[in-house]
Design a protein around this motif. Structure first.
Motif, PDB file in Angstrom:
ATOM      1  N   TRP A   1       0.823  -1.206   0.000  1.00 47.80           N
ATOM      2  CA  TRP A   1       0.000   0.000   0.000  1.00 47.80           C
ATOM      3  C   TRP A   1       0.855   1.252   0.000  1.00 47.80           C
ATOM      4  N   ILE A   2       0.300   2.282  -0.594  1.00 44.53           N
ATOM      5  CA  ILE A   2       0.937   3.596  -0.587  1.00 44.53           C
ATOM      6  C   ILE A   2      -0.185   4.638  -0.637  1.00 44.53           C
ATOM      7  N   ALA A   3       0.035   5.781  -0.027  1.00 49.36           N
ATOM      8  CA  ALA A   3      -0.924   6.877  -0.134  1.00 49.36           C
ATOM      9  C   ALA A   3      -0.265   8.007  -0.915  1.00 49.36           C
ATOM     10  N   VAL A   4      -0.888   8.397  -2.012  1.00 49.33           N
ATOM     11  CA  VAL A   4      -0.395   9.475  -2.869  1.00 49.33           C
ATOM     12  C   VAL A   4      -1.387  10.627  -2.788  1.00 49.33           C
ATOM     13  N   ASP A   5      -0.963  11.741  -2.209  1.00 51.16           N
ATOM     14  CA  ASP A   5      -1.881  12.864  -1.957  1.00 51.16           C
ATOM     15  C   ASP A   5      -3.118  12.393  -1.191  1.00 51.16           C
ATOM     16  N   GLY A   6      -2.927  11.409  -0.332  1.00 50.78           N
ATOM     17  CA  GLY A   6      -4.019  10.904   0.487  1.00 50.78           C
ATOM     18  C   GLY A   6      -4.868   9.837  -0.161  1.00 50.78           C
ATOM     19  N   ALA A   7      -4.578   9.471  -1.411  1.00 46.82           N
ATOM     20  CA  ALA A   7      -5.336   8.434  -2.109  1.00 46.82           C
ATOM     21  C   ALA A   7      -4.670   7.084  -1.907  1.00 46.82           C
ATOM     22  N   SER A   8      -5.426   6.123  -1.406  1.00 49.99           N
ATOM     23  CA  SER A   8      -4.910   4.779  -1.169  1.00 49.99           C
ATOM     24  C   SER A   8      -4.722   4.048  -2.496  1.00 49.99           C
ATOM     25  N   LEU A   9      -3.481   3.626  -2.766  1.00 52.75           N
ATOM     26  CA  LEU A   9      -3.165   2.971  -4.026  1.00 52.75           C
ATOM     27  C   LEU A   9      -2.263   1.768  -3.783  1.00 52.75           C
ATOM     28  N   THR A  10      -2.224   0.887  -4.763  1.00 50.20           N
ATOM     29  CA  THR A  10      -1.364  -0.293  -4.707  1.00 50.20           C
ATOM     30  C   THR A  10      -0.138  -0.065  -5.575  1.00 50.20           C
ATOM     31  N   ILE A  11       1.018  -0.384  -5.047  1.00 48.87           N
ATOM     32  CA  ILE A  11       2.262  -0.238  -5.806  1.00 48.87           C
ATOM     33  C   ILE A  11       2.313  -1.324  -6.878  1.00 48.87           C
ATOM     34  N   SER A  12       2.452  -0.924  -8.129  1.00 48.23           N
ATOM     35  CA  SER A  12       2.451  -1.889  -9.229  1.00 48.23           C
ATOM     36  C   SER A  12       3.854  -2.210  -9.752  1.00 48.23           C
ATOM     37  N   ARG A  13       4.795  -1.326  -9.505  1.00 51.85           N
ATOM     38  CA  ARG A  13       6.182  -1.563  -9.940  1.00 51.85           C
ATOM     39  C   ARG A  13       7.132  -0.952  -8.908  1.00 51.85           C
ATOM     40  N   VAL A  14       8.298  -1.568  -8.757  1.00 54.00           N
ATOM     41  CA  VAL A  14       9.337  -1.034  -7.877  1.00 54.00           C
ATOM     42  C   VAL A  14      10.671  -1.141  -8.600  1.00 54.00           C
ATOM     43  N   ASP A  15      11.420  -0.047  -8.665  1.00 56.50           N
ATOM     44  CA  ASP A  15      12.767  -0.042  -9.239  1.00 56.50           C
ATOM     45  C   ASP A  15      13.712   0.494  -8.172  1.00 56.50           C
ATOM     46  N   ARG A  16      14.310  -0.417  -7.428  1.00 55.40           N
ATOM     47  CA  ARG A  16      15.172  -0.003  -6.315  1.00 55.40           C
ATOM     48  C   ARG A  16      16.489   0.585  -6.788  1.00 55.40           C
TER      49      ARG A  16
ATOM     50  N   GLN B   1      12.593   4.376  -7.549  1.00 60.42           N
ATOM     51  CA  GLN B   1      11.324   4.747  -8.154  1.00 60.42           C
ATOM     52  C   GLN B   1      10.267   3.676  -7.887  1.00 60.42           C
ATOM     53  N   VAL B   2       9.026   4.129  -7.756  1.00 55.28           N
ATOM     54  CA  VAL B   2       7.889   3.214  -7.674  1.00 55.28           C
ATOM     55  C   VAL B   2       6.813   3.711  -8.624  1.00 55.28           C
ATOM     56  N   ALA B   3       5.911   2.797  -8.989  1.00 58.55           N
ATOM     57  CA  ALA B   3       4.834   3.155  -9.907  1.00 58.55           C
ATOM     58  C   ALA B   3       3.505   2.689  -9.343  1.00 58.55           C
ATOM     59  N   VAL B   4       2.455   3.418  -9.717  1.00 60.49           N
ATOM     60  CA  VAL B   4       1.087   3.013  -9.414  1.00 60.49           C
ATOM     61  C   VAL B   4       0.303   3.015 -10.713  1.00 60.49           C
ATOM     62  N   SER B   5      -0.658   2.101 -10.807  1.00 60.86           N
ATOM     63  CA  SER B   5      -1.509   2.021 -11.995  1.00 60.86           C
ATOM     64  C   SER B   5      -2.840   2.676 -11.674  1.00 60.86           C
ATOM     65  N   LEU B   6      -3.288   3.582 -12.537  1.00 54.93           N
ATOM     66  CA  LEU B   6      -4.441   4.422 -12.243  1.00 54.93           C
ATOM     67  C   LEU B   6      -5.548   4.214 -13.272  1.00 54.93           C
ATOM     68  N   ILE B   7      -6.758   3.982 -12.765  1.00 56.13           N
ATOM     69  CA  ILE B   7      -7.918   3.843 -13.636  1.00 56.13           C
ATOM     70  C   ILE B   7      -8.539   5.225 -13.867  1.00 56.13           C
ATOM     71  N   PRO B   8      -9.386   5.370 -14.865  1.00 57.74           N
ATOM     72  CA  PRO B   8      -9.997   6.680 -15.144  1.00 57.74           C
ATOM     73  C   PRO B   8     -10.719   7.279 -13.942  1.00 57.74           C
ATOM     74  N   GLU B   9     -11.393   6.451 -13.133  1.00 52.08           N
ATOM     75  CA  GLU B   9     -12.122   6.955 -11.973  1.00 52.08           C
ATOM     76  C   GLU B   9     -11.196   7.682 -11.009  1.00 52.08           C
ATOM     77  N   THR B  10     -10.043   7.096 -10.742  1.00 48.23           N
ATOM     78  CA  THR B  10      -9.073   7.722  -9.834  1.00 48.23           C
ATOM     79  C   THR B  10      -8.538   9.017 -10.433  1.00 48.23           C
ATOM     80  N   LEU B  11      -8.264   9.002 -11.731  1.00 52.39           N
ATOM     81  CA  LEU B  11      -7.751  10.195 -12.397  1.00 52.39           C
ATOM     82  C   LEU B  11      -8.765  11.335 -12.357  1.00 52.39           C
ATOM     83  N   GLU B  12     -10.046  10.985 -12.453  1.00 53.01           N
ATOM     84  CA  GLU B  12     -11.089  12.007 -12.472  1.00 53.01           C
ATOM     85  C   GLU B  12     -11.373  12.577 -11.082  1.00 53.01           C
TER      86      GLU B  12
END
Length: 211
Positions: free
Chosen positions: A137-152, A156-167
């Motif tokens: 888990w990670i919170a980005v600007d207070g939004a609960s998200l799942t980490i989808s990629r990690v590059d140690r 860097q880390v990445a999160v995958s975002l659906i249109p609903e979250t983006l909107e």
């Protein structure tokens, strides 16, 4: 406490910096219903106290430490912030438990588009990387998200975002170079720190080596 489920993007209608304190006035609209002074509200994931309430307009006084630690230092009139009222007993827990104590900020380093979906990469302070794991888990600007990629190797880390979250969140307006608030998962942080301290004990290391 919060859940990381952003309730609304609300407009900042006033910003005043005075005597080391930044005062934000945010138009919470209907989300101010029943709110009392002294109550906690997450603004971009940072737990702030409502100091004045006038209808839907709510004032938050942000101390210098929070200003320096979060992206609220960049907020101006007309910007919108992620808003979440504090968790109540009996509420649905759709995200994960958050304290609203921001760990620091991170910067958008890359955005990959896949149709309407986005994979957003962030450059993270190396001190926070031990607590960030694939599918964690990670919170980005207070939004609960799942980490989808990690590059140690590159922190860097990445999160995958659906249109609903983006909107519904600030993430929809992010571009390369945007600064986001980060809150690491408290349970993961506790476990990692406990293991680290345990391994510092030479007697414990010896026991582990003995199997």
């Amino acid at each position: 406490m919060f859940t990381g489920i952003v309730q609304e993007l609300c407009e900042v209608v006033g910003v005043e910096d005075r005597d080391g304190v930044r005062r934000l006035v945010v138009d919470l609209g209907d989300h101010a219903d029943g709110l009392q002074t002294g109550a906690s509200v997450a603004n971009n994931g940072a737990c702030l106290t409502a100091s004045e309430i006038d209808g839907g307009l709510v004032c938050f006084d942000v101390i210098s430490e929070t200003v320096q630690l979060t992206n609220l230092r960049h907020v101006e009139v007309g910007h919108r912030v992620n808003i979440e009222r504090s968790l109540k007993f009996g509420d649905e827990l759709g995200g994960h438990i958050l304290s609203g104590h921001v760990s620091g900020t991170m910067t958008v380093s890359r955005i990959d588009a896949d149709g309407a979906n986005r994979t957003m990469w962030f450059s993270v302070d190396p001190d926070h990387m031990p607590y960030l794991m694939w599918k964690g888990w990670i919170a980005v600007d207070g939004a609960s998200l799942t980490i989808s990629r990690v590059d140690r190797a590159t922190n860097q880390v990445a999160v995958s975002l659906i249109p609903e979250t983006l909107e519904r969140t600030t993430l929809g307006g992010f571009e390369v170079g945007s600064v986001a608030n980060l809150e690491v998962d408290a349970q993961t942080q506790t476990i990692v720190n406990t293991v680290r301290e345990t391994l510092k004990d030479p007697n414990m290391r010896e026991l582990l080596q003995q199997g």
